[in-house]
Design an enzyme around this catalytic site. Structure first.
Site, PDB file in Angstrom:
ATOM      1  N   CYS A 106       0.689  -1.337   0.041  1.00 38.61           N
ATOM      2  CA  CYS A 106      -0.050  -0.118   0.104  1.00 38.61           C
ATOM      3  C   CYS A 106       0.829   1.325   0.000  1.00 38.61           C
ATOM      4  O   CYS A 106       0.702   2.145  -0.785  1.00 38.61           O
ATOM      5  CB  CYS A 106      -1.167  -0.060   1.125  1.00 38.61           C
ATOM      6  SG  CYS A 106      -0.210   0.142   2.800  1.00 38.61           S
ATOM      7  N   HIS A 137      -2.639   1.556   6.939  1.00 39.47           N
ATOM      8  CA  HIS A 137      -2.999   1.348   5.347  1.00 39.47           C
ATOM      9  C   HIS A 137      -3.332   2.608   4.717  1.00 39.47           C
ATOM     10  O   HIS A 137      -3.772   3.761   5.533  1.00 39.47           O
ATOM     11  CB  HIS A 137      -4.257   0.659   5.178  1.00 39.47           C
ATOM     12  CG  HIS A 137      -4.488   0.076   3.960  1.00 39.47           C
ATOM     13  ND1 HIS A 137      -3.942  -0.814   3.113  1.00 39.47           N
ATOM     14  CD2 HIS A 137      -5.562   0.665   2.829  1.00 39.47           C
ATOM     15  CE1 HIS A 137      -4.565  -1.038   1.865  1.00 39.47           C
ATOM     16  NE2 HIS A 137      -5.109  -0.151   1.812  1.00 39.47           N
ATOM     17  N   HIS A 185      -5.818   1.834  -4.361  1.00 38.95           N
ATOM     18  CA  HIS A 185      -4.951   1.253  -3.319  1.00 38.95           C
ATOM     19  C   HIS A 185      -4.634  -0.104  -3.586  1.00 38.95           C
ATOM     20  O   HIS A 185      -4.929  -0.827  -4.436  1.00 38.95           O
ATOM     21  CB  HIS A 185      -5.560   1.521  -1.817  1.00 38.95           C
ATOM     22  CG  HIS A 185      -6.551   0.448  -1.712  1.00 38.95           C
ATOM     23  ND1 HIS A 185      -6.847  -0.046  -0.488  1.00 38.95           N
ATOM     24  CD2 HIS A 185      -7.590  -0.029  -2.278  1.00 38.95           C
ATOM     25  CE1 HIS A 185      -7.806  -0.946  -0.451  1.00 38.95           C
ATOM     26  NE2 HIS A 185      -8.404  -1.154  -1.844  1.00 38.95           N
TER      27      HIS A 185
END
Length: 365
Positions: free
Chosen positions: A280, A328, A340
């Site tokens: 990520c 994240h 993402h």
């Protein structure tokens, strides 16, 4: 006689145990009864029920999340390990340069000492008295004085260089210890990641094919759709990129968004920063690098890489962060959507930002 035969066949009367013998017999009887009861109970105990499909899915989700947390820690440790390696290499180069200068000074000093030995060590007054040309002698004596001053300077320089080399080596030793600690930390996080992912795969293997398919559909929905959506996003990437770039607050943000669109469909691989796979924070770092901006490597450092903005102020190119531990990150593209890298097995894709617990957003400076 008959009475005698009758008495001979009569069984002797048994006397009850008393005292210690009675206690021993009772103890043995109770122990035997307990053993029999235990064996009967053990055989009849019900087996622990297998976890339900929903429980397996919850555990797998938790393992994936924990693996992502460990991945960001791994990324941070890797960054520190790289810095420590560079510091050790720099100090080794400096020590080598200083050693070369020291050796040159030592060689010069040795040459001077050899020359003095060859000319002898007569007292200067005797040399003057024996000289056939006093003027020439006095000129040479001045040169010797200057040579002596140079020798003294060389000795002082050598002492300084030795001290400097010792300091550099001490710093190199400290940096080497730090490097070893960073590498141990790196290995610890790598082990944590691989263990959690292996545990997740084992749990998924306990599901039936239909249950696994249901899990993947649910996970895809939570992270923005499955491969079909990713393929559609790639198909329409040019149109989407043009719209997002036009809405971006500046050209750099537009280039970052364009890069992220181009990465849709590429696999998630922990620790990867492209060009063929991403995690990520690796995706967001690479996207902004394509725009000429250097971001830190981890989610918990990227959140401080610009100006914080509220959810209502989001614009394309902003970094959006999730979970309380800032584990994240995605790249906002407008309309409540982000691009993402979700998790292992799920490629880079478009997803709504409200599918995960929102933790904050940053506009890259």
């Amino acid at each position: 006689m008959a009475a005698h035969r009758k008495s001979a066949h009569r069984k002797p009367k048994q006397r009850p145990f008393t005292g210690p013998a009675a206690r021993t017999a009772a103890t043995l009887a109770l122990a035997g009864a307990a053993t029999a009861t235990s064996a009967t109970g053990a055989g009849a105990a019900p087996a622990e029920p297998a976890p339900t499909a929903a429980q397996v899915r919850a555990k797998v989700d938790r393992l994936y999340h924990d693996a992502e947390v460990a991945t960001e820690k791994y990324n941070g440790a890797k960054e520190k390990e790289a810095a420590a390696t560079k510091a050790v290499d720099t100090l080794a180069d400096e020590a080598a340069r200083r050693t070369d200068r020291l050796n040159t000074a030592r060689h010069t000093l040795g040459s001077m000492a050899t020359a003095q030995y060859r000319t002898g060590a007569l007292d200067p007054a005797v040399q003057l008295a024996l000289s056939s040309d006093p003027d020439t002698y006095l000129e040479r004596a001045a040169q010797l004085d200057r040579a002596g001053d140079r020798q003294t300077s060389l000795l002082t320089g050598i002492r300084r260089q030795l001290s400097g080399i010792a300091r550099v080596k001490a710093r190199a030793d400290r940096e080497t210890e730090a490097l070893a600690a960073r590498r141990a930390e790196l290995q610890e996080h790598r082990t944590a990641i691989t263990t959690k992912l292996a545990d997740a795969r084992k749990l998924l293997a306990t599901l039936t094919a239909d249950e696994r398919a249901a899990y993947e559909r649910a996970a895809d929905a939570a992270h923005g759709g499955g491969p079909a959506q990713a393929d559609r996003s790639v198909t329409h990437a040019d149109r989407s990129t043009a719209r997002a770039s036009a809405a971006a607050p500046d050209s750099r943000a537009g280039r970052a968004v364009a890069f992220a669109h181009g990465a849709i469909g590429k696999p998630y691989v922990w620790g990867a920063t492209g060009p063929n796979a991403f995690d990520c924070s690796g995706l967001t770092q690479a996207a902004w690098q394509a725009a000429g901006v250097s971001l830190p490597r981890t989610t918990y450092t990227q959140i401080n890489a610009g100006q914080r903005v509220s959810r209502s102020e989001l614009a394309p190119g902003d970094l959006v962060f999730f979970y309380s531990g800032i584990s994240h990150v995605g790249l906002y593209i407008g309309g409540g959507q982000m691009i993402h890298a979700p998790r292992p097995g799920a490629p880079v894709r478009i997803a709504p930002i409200d599918q995960m617990p929102f933790a904050g957003a940053t506009r890259v400076a």
